[in-house]
Design a protein around this motif. Sequence first.
Motif, PDB file in Angstrom:
ATOM      1  N   LYS A   1    -136.757   5.748  -2.483  1.00 32.64           N
ATOM      2  CA  LYS A   1    -137.627   7.285  -1.637  1.00 32.64           C
ATOM      3  C   LYS A   1    -138.731   6.229  -0.664  1.00 32.64           C
ATOM      4  CE  LYS A   1    -135.282  10.264  -5.276  1.00 32.64           C
ATOM      5  NZ  LYS A   1    -136.041  11.245  -6.099  1.00 32.64           N
ATOM      6  N   ALA A   2    -139.532   5.902  -1.177  1.00 29.74           N
ATOM      7  CA  ALA A   2    -140.493   5.351  -0.772  1.00 29.74           C
ATOM      8  C   ALA A   2    -140.239   4.946   0.627  1.00 29.74           C
ATOM      9  CB  ALA A   2    -141.998   4.765  -1.543  1.00 29.74           C
ATOM     10  N   VAL A   3    -139.095   4.839   1.238  1.00 27.14           N
ATOM     11  CA  VAL A   3    -139.079   4.324   2.389  1.00 27.14           C
ATOM     12  C   VAL A   3    -137.385   5.562   2.351  1.00 27.14           C
ATOM     13  CG1 VAL A   3    -139.732   1.762   2.435  1.00 27.14           C
ATOM     14  CG2 VAL A   3    -137.267   2.077   1.546  1.00 27.14           C
ATOM     15  N   GLY A   4    -137.316   6.529   2.407  1.00 27.87           N
ATOM     16  CA  GLY A   4    -136.291   6.882   2.837  1.00 27.87           C
ATOM     17  C   GLY A   4    -135.137   6.377   2.170  1.00 27.87           C
ATOM     18  N   TYR A   5    -134.711   5.547   1.852  1.00 26.50           N
ATOM     19  CA  TYR A   5    -133.730   4.604   1.804  1.00 26.50           C
ATOM     20  C   TYR A   5    -131.870   5.522   1.363  1.00 26.50           C
ATOM     21  CZ  TYR A   5    -130.439   1.209   0.480  1.00 26.50           C
ATOM     22  OH  TYR A   5    -129.016  -0.001   0.777  1.00 26.50           O
ATOM     23  N   HIS A   6    -131.572   5.151   2.002  1.00 25.99           N
ATOM     24  CA  HIS A   6    -129.912   5.716   1.498  1.00 25.99           C
ATOM     25  C   HIS A   6    -128.189   4.581   1.978  1.00 25.99           C
ATOM     26  CE1 HIS A   6    -129.146   5.563   6.451  1.00 25.99           C
ATOM     27  NE2 HIS A   6    -129.639   6.716   6.618  1.00 25.99           N
ATOM     28  N   SER A   7    -127.630   4.347   1.394  1.00 27.11           N
ATOM     29  CA  SER A   7    -126.474   3.336   1.231  1.00 27.11           C
ATOM     30  C   SER A   7    -126.671   2.454  -0.036  1.00 27.11           C
ATOM     31  CB  SER A   7    -127.016   2.607   2.474  1.00 27.11           C
ATOM     32  OG  SER A   7    -125.788   1.874   2.391  1.00 27.11           O
ATOM     33  N   ALA A   8    -126.151   1.568   0.381  1.00 23.19           N
ATOM     34  CA  ALA A   8    -126.601   0.527  -1.317  1.00 23.19           C
ATOM     35  C   ALA A   8    -127.406  -0.132  -1.478  1.00 23.19           C
ATOM     36  CB  ALA A   8    -124.838   0.034  -1.492  1.00 23.19           C
ATOM     37  N   GLY A   9    -128.128  -0.013  -1.678  1.00 18.97           N
ATOM     38  CA  GLY A   9    -128.821  -1.858  -1.687  1.00 18.97           C
ATOM     39  C   GLY A   9    -129.212  -2.298  -3.253  1.00 18.97           C
ATOM     40  N   THR A  10    -130.005  -3.501  -3.523  1.00 15.24           N
ATOM     41  CA  THR A  10    -130.228  -3.311  -4.621  1.00 15.24           C
ATOM     42  C   THR A  10    -132.180  -4.032  -4.355  1.00 15.24           C
ATOM     43  OG1 THR A  10    -128.730  -4.866  -4.651  1.00 15.24           O
ATOM     44  CG2 THR A  10    -129.732  -5.566  -5.691  1.00 15.24           C
ATOM     45  N   VAL A  11    -132.468  -3.658  -5.785  1.00 13.79           N
ATOM     46  CA  VAL A  11    -134.327  -4.223  -5.623  1.00 13.79           C
ATOM     47  C   VAL A  11    -133.843  -5.179  -7.074  1.00 13.79           C
ATOM     48  CG1 VAL A  11    -135.832  -2.923  -6.688  1.00 13.79           C
ATOM     49  CG2 VAL A  11    -134.497  -2.170  -5.396  1.00 13.79           C
TER      50      VAL A  11
END
Length: 667
Positions: A264-274
């Motif tokens: 959320k801090a980087v305005g992310y959307h899609s499928a990613g991995t932390v």
Amino acid sequence: MFKKILIANRGEIACRVIRTAKRLGIATVAVYSDADRDAMHVRMADEAVYIGASPSSQSYIVIDKILDAIRKTGADAVHPGYGFLSENAAFAEALEKEGIVFIGPPVGAIQAMGDKITSKKIAAEADVSTVPGHMGLIEDAEEAVRISTAIGYPVMIKASAGGGGKGMRIAWNDIEAREGFQSSKNEAKSSFGDDRIFIEKFVTEPRHIEIQVLGDKHGNTLYLGERECSIQRRNQKVIEEAPSPFLDEKTRRAMGEQAVALAKAVGYHSAGTVEFIVDGERNFYFLEMNTRLQVEHPVTELITGLDLVEQMIRVAAGEELAFSQKDVKLDGWAIESRLYAEDPYRNFLPSIGRLTRYRPPEEGRRDDGTVIRNDTGVFEGGEISMYYDPMIAKLCTWGPDRATAVEAMASALDDFEVEGIGHNLPFLSAVMQQRRFREGRLTTAYIAEEFTDGFQGVVPDEADARKLAAVAVAINQALQERASQISGTIGNHRRVVGHDWVASLGDRHFAVTAGASADGAFVRFADERAVTVATDWTPGRTLATFNIDNWPMGVKVDLVGTGIRLRWRGIDVIVRVRTPRVAELARLMPKKLPPDTSKMLLCPMPGVVTLIAVKEGDTVEAGQAIAVVEAMKMENILRAEKRATVKRVAIVAGASLAVDELIMEFE
């Protein structure tokens, strides 16, 4: 929804995206290089566009060539897969200017998370736990040594734009820091076109556990559980599973919530991995965020029932997620084994060539309720190229619990046939049998700790040796009976099949009495222990099931001269079944010694020699770097095994060599 998607990638991930797109009724476009003219992804797509020479720097990562392919085909969206341009902000920006939808995150998220230095700063600001390290850029090797010393060894030297183990080295001292810095820069520039390097503390006894996140363009972000990716070699994952056998629900929730906060801090959307490093006390530290789809995403799909590629496509098309965090349920256990064209008997060095046999196990749900899935981009008769990642396939299994999933994987590996190149299938099989793996006691040092002298294959214990001896005797009995039938009766004489045999596995010798049965053979050992062997094997079959007292074994079979080669659960043996007299005489034969290559440096893999660091007449010390070979986008430093004088250098830098070709000789 999109009408046509271009996949800016190759191999199994391109095939994977094409399958989902077809299911959704979306047309697909493949791109290909010289090496991939006949590749599976080219055959599967509705259209295919040639984009250049084999090296990825002249084809798959050339943005203008991808854009030209888009214009030619009229694609309205692009899926980048992983690797190549999947986390290239310039590529995403170029697509945006062309009015083409990038099936991935916004440019800002790629820029923020694609740069590992920036991502760690953002993570710290978002109250995500981070690993201590030097986040500034490093100019040269000497500065790398000073920084490493200040942080305290061991340290991890990493490419800022890296991924997939490329541009990554662990250094335990000044020498390794100096060499690792240069190798990391070289690999980073070759693989990503960005040679910036940073250094962080290497956490000892770590687990590599990552959280799958998914977000849409409407502000909804959630996590889909974790994946355990601790079993790695050269910092590249080999076996993954979901969920992790180590996490409890409290830690899972904490890691998931931090991963979502970062997204959320980087305005992310899609499928990613932390990705996180987790220590033995379940303390976790942010490692990096991959804004793309991960190689190991199938295990998450198997335990959640979601198609992550479909979710990426729907999010990119502007759809809102159809479920919330409370709807995410983790069901059962999934394991993924990465089948690589790498020879584990030669320290996992790359192997190239033609797949003379490629027969994966049948996919789908089995009678016992387990599930088999195999993601691949190759086919029997195809070539494994030196230009790209050495992955052949990703074999996945699902079961209601971890033990069942692991056993399903062991059986599936037994049923997987690959010939023509070196590959790590026996290594994967061996890991599945190890007590430590079955107990879930994993760290990123697993391979180094469990295979301290490298992988030498599995030596069968007494019980397994007996099983394989019984299998070989059953095969021999079938061959003898067949020969008897072929020879027929001459006069009043018919060839008689003997009953007394000796089955030899190396230094183990089993005296047996054997006979044919309706569905195989019976075998009685000298100690009076007897077994029945039922089998569907017939001469010419290379894979068969052998039921020993109703216990099934999937065994690969090859007739090699007078021996029977059997491969099962990481064991690779030649069994010789002889009459007692011939066996007695065979033990008196001298053993053939291998040729002496102790004064030669041979090329350990097919590749290009990029550096010869010595010349004729030089004296080298043990451990000294004397040559560098590049293969499948990885630099491999060759070192002197002992102090010696260089007698002859047989090649020059830039030469392309096959495995075991001579590089230099020593006096």
